[in-house]
Write an enzyme that holds these catalytic residues in place. Structure first.
Site, PDB file in Angstrom:
ATOM      1  N   ASP A   3      36.564  -2.938 -64.018  1.00 20.58           N
ATOM      2  CA  ASP A   3      36.341  -1.452 -63.609  1.00 20.58           C
ATOM      3  C   ASP A   3      36.214  -1.550 -61.906  1.00 20.58           C
ATOM      4  O   ASP A   3      35.803  -2.549 -61.285  1.00 20.58           O
ATOM      5  CB  ASP A   3      34.824  -1.206 -64.102  1.00 20.58           C
ATOM      6  CG  ASP A   3      34.289   0.396 -63.597  1.00 20.58           C
ATOM      7  OD1 ASP A   3      35.253   1.151 -64.058  1.00 20.58           O
ATOM      8  OD2 ASP A   3      33.479   0.288 -63.257  1.00 20.58           O
ATOM      9  N   GLU A   9      41.581  -1.663 -63.186  1.00 19.45           N
ATOM     10  CA  GLU A   9      41.628  -0.356 -62.936  1.00 19.45           C
ATOM     11  C   GLU A   9      41.402  -0.161 -61.307  1.00 19.45           C
ATOM     12  O   GLU A   9      40.477  -0.563 -60.773  1.00 19.45           O
ATOM     13  CB  GLU A   9      40.169   0.410 -63.416  1.00 19.45           C
ATOM     14  CG  GLU A   9      40.090   1.939 -63.016  1.00 19.45           C
ATOM     15  CD  GLU A   9      38.835   2.609 -62.869  1.00 19.45           C
ATOM     16  OE1 GLU A   9      38.485   3.829 -62.972  1.00 19.45           O
ATOM     17  OE2 GLU A   9      37.750   1.769 -62.589  1.00 19.45           O
TER      18      GLU A   9
END
Length: 546
Positions: free
Chosen positions: A200, A244
C-alpha cells in the site's frame, strides 16, 4: 529457473467483508469466501488479492490496522484463513494480501505505548515533533476530508505525522526496528501460504518526510524496496510484491530497479488514467501516447493493468482540462467526484450500462502489455451506491442472486456491513451472478472467454507490444511477438464503425481468437478489417508458440 508466474496471471481483488457471509451476521468472512471459490475458478482467475483483513477499528476499510499478525474477528480466525488458502491452492489459485507498512491505527498497541511513554522503544517507531510543524496542511492526500498531515496528541504532548487520515499514524521507516518488524510480518504470512503482497502507498512508504535532516538515511530511499525484495526471495522464491505507486514514467526505473531487483509489479496508474481519457473521447491517441512514453522494463518486472479498483478513479496525473473531460463524460454530478481528482464510481454505470462498451473496455484492458487486475463484481457489471461515504460507494456486497440481500447474507438488511444495491438498473434483482452464469452473451461469459484467451496468449505478458499505425484514430492496434509467435489485437473506441488496414509485410493470414461479433473466419493480413462500434478483434499469426 525463474518462476515468473505473475507475468501471465489474472488477478481478482476481493474485500472479504463484502464478498460472502457464511454465518448470517451480515459480514462477509473467510468461510464464505472459501465457499465461493468456485466462482473465481470458473471465471478463470489465477490469483486472489485480498484487501486488509487484519484486526482494525475499521475507520478506513481495514487500512487502519491494530494487529498485523491477526484476522479481524468478524471475518474469522487464523485457522479460517489457513483453511481458505488451502482451498484456494487446491483450485490452483494463488493468494496475495495487502501489506499496509506505511502506517498503523492510532489504536495499535505500538502507538498507544509510544504516546504514553517518551522512553518507550515504540516512541521512535512513529514520527513526532514537539513543536508545531510548518505547513501542516501541505501534502494532504484527501482534500475536502482530511485537514492536515500533522495532529497534536495531548497524551504525548507532541505532534505526530500522518500522510493519510489522523487516525493512521505514519511509521518511521528510517528506524531499523520498524523495518525488522515489517520483515517479520511478511515472513509470518508467507509461512501461512500467501504468494506475496500488494504494498500500500509505496511512494509514501519510502519517503522520509517529517524526519529531521540528521535522522534521514543518506542512501537512496528506493533501496528499501530492494531490501523487501530480498526478504521475500529468501522466504519464498516465487512470491511477489505488487506496488500501489501512482508514479510518472520518469520514476519507473527507481521502483522496478534497473535489473528488476526491486518491485516485481507496479499498478500502472498512468496508463489507467489515459485509458479513461481515451474512452471519454472515443479516441485511442491518449493510450498510444502514454504507451510510447512508457520505458522498457526489466525481464523480471511487470505492470498491472486495471479499470477500476476499491478506491476512487484517480485522475490526478492528467492535465486539468483532460481531467475535466473525463469528469464531464463519466461523473458530471458533484457527488460522483472525490478529492478534486477522482470519481467514486464503478465501471458499469460510468459506461452507461452499455454492454458493448463494457466488453470493449475489458477486452482493451486484457490486451494491454500487463497483468490484468479485476475488482470483484465488475465481471457482472455491478453499480455503486453514492449515498455511502467517500470510497465506500464502490464497496457494496457482492450480488450473487435475486434473493434477499442479493444472496450475500441471511442476516436482516439492517445488519449488513453495507447495504446491497436494490434500486435502479444495477439492482441485485437485475445484476447478479446467477442470472449470468452459463448465459451466452452475458458480461460474465464474455469475461470468462476473455480470461481464457488472455491466458492462451503469453505473448501479451512477455512482449513489450508494438503500436501499429492505423488511419482512424479511434483504433488501437497492438502487435506482440515472442518466441516465434505473434498476437495482434484491435480495438475500436468509438461508437461508430471503423476500418483497419494494417501494414504486416511478414504475415499472410491471421487466425481469429476473440471477436466482439464472434467472427471466426481467417483473415488475410493485407485485407481491410471492419470493426463495428466498440468492436474488437484478437488474432494469432505465425502459428502457436513453440
Amino acid at each position: 529457473m525463474l518462476d515468473l508466474w505473475y507475468k501471465n496471471a489474472v488477478i481478482y481483488c476481493i474485500d472479504v467483508e463484502t464478498f460472502m457471509d457464511s454465518n448470517g451476521d451480515g459480514v462477509g468472512d473467510f468461510q464464505g469466501l472459501a465457499d465461493r471459490l468456485d466462482h473465481i475458478e470458473e471465471l478463470g482467475a489465477t490469483c486472489i488479492w485480498l484487501l486488509p483483513f487484519y484486526p482494525s477499528p475499521n475507520r478506513d476499510n481495514g487500512y487502519d490496522v491494530t494487529d498485523f499478525y491477526g484476522v479481524d474477528s468478524r471475518l474469522g480466525t487464523l485457522g479460517d484463513f489457513v483453511a481458505f488458502t488451502h482451498a484456494a491452492q487446491d483450485r490452483g489459485l494463488r493468494v496475495i494480501v495487502d501489506l499496509v507498512a506505511n502506517h498503523t491505527s492510532i489504536d495499535h498497541p505500538w502507538f498507544q505505548e509510544a504516546r504514553r511513554d517518551p522512553q518507550s522503544r515504540y516512541r521512535d517507531w512513529y514520527i513526532w515533533s514537539k513543536e508545531k510543524p510548518d505547513n501542516i496542511h501541505e501534502g494532504v492526500v484527501f482534500p475536502g476530508v482530511q485537514d492536515s498531515i500533522w495532529t497534536y496528541d495531548e497524551v504525548a504532548e507532541a505532534w505526530y505525522m500522518h500522510r493519510f487520515y489522523k487516525h493512521q499514524a505514519d511509521l518511521n521507516i528510517a528506524n531499523e526496528e520498524v523495518r525488522a518488524e515489517i520483515e517479520k510480518v511478511m515472513g509470518f504470512w508467507l509461512q501461512l501460504g500467501v504468494s506475496g503482497f500488494r504494498l500500500d502507498a509505496v511512494p509514501f512508504l519510502i519517503e522520509y518526510k517529517g524526519l529531521p535532516e540528521r535522522e534521514r538515511p543518506k542512501h537512496d530511499p528506493h533501496e528499501y524496496l530492494r531490501e523487501l525484495r530480498d526478504v521475500l526471495s529468501w522466504r519464498r522464491a516465487e512470491a511477489v510484491m505488487l506496488a500501489e505507486a501512482n508514479i510518472t514514467m520518469e520514476e519507473v526505473d527507481e521502483y522496478f530497479g534497473r535489473s528488476g531487483e526491486r518491485m516485481h509489479m507496479i499498478l500502472n496508474f498512468m496508463l489507467n488514467q489515459h485509458v479513461f481519457l481515451s474512452l471519454a473521447r472515443g479516441d485511442a491517441k491518449p493510450i498510444r501516447d502514454i504507451m510510447r512514453d512508457t520505458p522498457e522494463i526489466p525481464l523480471k518486472a511487470q505492470w498491472g493493468s486495471f479499470l477500476r479498483n476499491h478506491d476512487e478513479l484517480d485522475l490526478g496525473r492528467l492535465k486539468d482540462e483532460e481531467r475535466q473531460e473525463v469528469f464531464s463524460r463519466f461523473g458530471p454530478a458533484p457527488d460522483m467526484q472525490l478529492y478534486g481528482r477522482g470519481l467514486r464510481r464503478r465501471l458499469a454505470p460510468m459506461l452507461d450500462g452499455d454492454e458493448r462498451w463494457l466488453k470493449l473496455a475489458f477486452s482493451l484492458m486484457f490486451a494491454l502489455p500487463a497483468t490484468p487486475v479485476l475488482w470483484y463484481g465488475d465481471e457482472i457489471g455491478m453499480g455503486e451506491d453514492l449515498s455511502l461515504k467517500e470510497r465506500n460507494a464502490v464497496r457494496t456486497p457482492m450480488q450473487w442472486a435475486d434473493e434477499p440481500n442479493a444472496g450475500f447474507s441471511m442476516a436482516s438488511a439492517d445488519k449488513l456491513v453495507r447495504p446491497v444495491i436494490s434500486d435502479g438498473p444495477f439492482a441485485y434483482q437485475r445484476v447478479n451472478v446467477a442470472s449470468q452464469r452459463d448465459l451466452d452473451g452475458s458480461l460474465m461469459s464474455h469475461l470468462q472467454r476473455l480470461v481464457r484467451t488472455r491466458r492462451a496468449c503469453p505473448e501479451v505478458g512477455w512482449a513489450r507490444g508494438e503500436i501499429l499505425q492505423t488511419e482512424d484514430t479511434s483504433l488501437l492496434a497492438i502487435r506482440y511477438d515472442w518466441e516465434g509467435a505473434t498476437v495482434i489485437t484491435l480495438h475500436n473506441l468509438a461508437d461508430r464503425p471503423a476500418e483497419a488496414r494494417l501494414q504486416l509485410d511478414d504475415i499472410d493470414q491471421m487466425r481469429p481468437l476473440l471477436s466482439s461479433e464472434d467472427d471466426r473466419s481467417m483473415k488475410k493480413a493485407a485485407s481491410p478489417i471492419r470493426l463495428e462500434p466498440y468492436g474488437f478483434r484478437w488474432f494469432r499469426a505465425h502459428g502457436e508458440r513453440r
